[in-house]
Write an enzyme that holds these catalytic residues in place. Sequence first.
Site, PDB file in Angstrom:
ATOM      1  N   VAL A   1       0.864  -1.178   0.000  1.00 22.48           N
ATOM      2  CA  VAL A   1       0.000   0.000   0.000  1.00 22.48           C
ATOM      3  C   VAL A   1       0.899   1.226   0.000  1.00 22.48           C
ATOM      4  CG1 VAL A   1      -1.914   1.187   1.130  1.00 22.48           C
ATOM      5  CG2 VAL A   1      -1.668  -1.289   1.402  1.00 22.48           C
ATOM      6  N   CYS A   2       0.779   2.028  -1.052  1.00 21.09           N
ATOM      7  CA  CYS A   2       1.497   3.302  -1.098  1.00 21.09           C
ATOM      8  C   CYS A   2       0.501   4.365  -1.551  1.00 21.09           C
ATOM      9  CB  CYS A   2       2.746   3.227  -1.965  1.00 21.09           C
ATOM     10  SG  CYS A   2       2.495   3.059  -3.738  1.00 21.09           S
ATOM     11  N   GLY A   3       0.963   5.514  -1.969  1.00 23.68           N
ATOM     12  CA  GLY A   3       0.053   6.585  -2.360  1.00 23.68           C
ATOM     13  C   GLY A   3      -0.836   6.205  -3.527  1.00 23.68           C
TER      14      GLY A   3
END
Length: 148
Positions: free
Chosen positions: A64-66
């Site tokens: 999960v990142c931006g």
Amino acid sequence: MRIVIGSDHAGFPLKETVVDFVRSLGHEVEDVGSFDDKPVDFPDIARAVTHRIASGSAERGLLVCGTGVGAAIAANKVKDIRAAVCHDVHSAHQCVEHDNVNVMCIGAQIVGPWLAKDLIAAYLAAEFSSDEEFRRRVEKLAEMDDAR
């Protein structure tokens, strides 16, 4: 299933929801960070997730990142990893069924908790197809790993 989960600082606010949801589905979870919202380099987190999959200590991963994009780029640098950004349910299951994806990447700034749960449920329930055409194509991807 053993699932490894990681996030950078942009994905950190969604990661707790992700970890709790995966556990609620009955899966074993290893959280490799980040553990707060302080800036961290997403390639470091992607390395931690992918190395556990490549070593066999986890079966699938979630990053999960931006946007999910940076995490997918980093994850795909590792041999035997097939990572995909998924922001719709169809892609979340089809990437496993057709491409044997073992790391799904989600953008916390793109999807909220409700959609993230739907994506994760579809991804984790999916199984790689037994159809020869899909197996042949994934084998060609593995051959491309060896050409590096």
